[in-house]
Design a protein around this motif. Sequence first.
Motif, PDB file in Angstrom:
ATOM      1  N   LEU A  89      -7.981   7.031  11.157  1.00 35.65           N
ATOM      2  CA  LEU A  89      -7.984   8.047  12.031  1.00 35.65           C
ATOM      3  C   LEU A  89      -8.834   9.444  12.712  1.00 35.65           C
ATOM      4  CD1 LEU A  89      -5.621   9.232  13.964  1.00 35.65           C
ATOM      5  CD2 LEU A  89      -5.380  10.885  12.239  1.00 35.65           C
ATOM      6  N   GLY A  92     -11.707   6.934  14.201  1.00 27.32           N
ATOM      7  CA  GLY A  92     -11.051   6.806  15.562  1.00 27.32           C
ATOM      8  C   GLY A  92     -11.861   7.778  15.947  1.00 27.32           C
ATOM      9  N   ILE A  93     -10.721   8.866  16.317  1.00 27.77           N
ATOM     10  CA  ILE A  93     -11.675  10.391  16.998  1.00 27.77           C
ATOM     11  C   ILE A  93     -12.584  10.920  16.422  1.00 27.77           C
ATOM     12  CG2 ILE A  93     -10.627  13.164  16.597  1.00 27.77           C
ATOM     13  CD1 ILE A  93      -7.698  12.765  14.869  1.00 27.77           C
ATOM     14  N   LEU A 104     -10.678   5.809  20.620  1.00 30.15           N
ATOM     15  CA  LEU A 104      -9.405   6.739  20.405  1.00 30.15           C
ATOM     16  C   LEU A 104      -7.627   5.669  20.532  1.00 30.15           C
ATOM     17  CD1 LEU A 104     -10.141  10.155  22.362  1.00 30.15           C
ATOM     18  CD2 LEU A 104      -9.948   9.117  20.125  1.00 30.15           C
ATOM     19  N   ALA A 108      -7.704   5.092  16.613  1.00 35.90           N
ATOM     20  CA  ALA A 108      -6.992   6.573  16.131  1.00 35.90           C
ATOM     21  C   ALA A 108      -5.363   6.590  16.439  1.00 35.90           C
ATOM     22  CB  ALA A 108      -7.778   7.666  16.726  1.00 35.90           C
TER      23      ALA A 108
END
Length: 122
Positions: A89, A92-93, A104, A108
Amino acid sequence: MPDYPIVSNLVIAIVGSIHIYILILEMFLWDKPTGLKAFRQTLEQARMSKVLAQNQGLYNGFLAAGLFWSLYLGAAGFEVKVFFLICVLLAGIYGGLTSTKNILLVQALPAAIGLVLLWLNV
């Protein structure tokens, strides 16, 4: 509540599989037509950044390995699942903010969904 959270484990397996695919793209296909198209770059750009991409691919492989290891651990792997999903996460962010917004959605969002499902024990 189910004793074995099938849905969250399925999502974790999907997230792990996504990262295996990213590993393949970054380590082996970076300067090939598939990699060039996926990352929207020229052959020259790819050749200049190939070693960096291979390093990124290796890290994505470690994320996938951790996710699949957490599945192997079963119920005892809850904390491992949470840790690796949070890693995905955050990656990905960061990628979505610094590279392309598509990260994203690809990285994410599936990790966030996996975390929510895991906490719901489904």
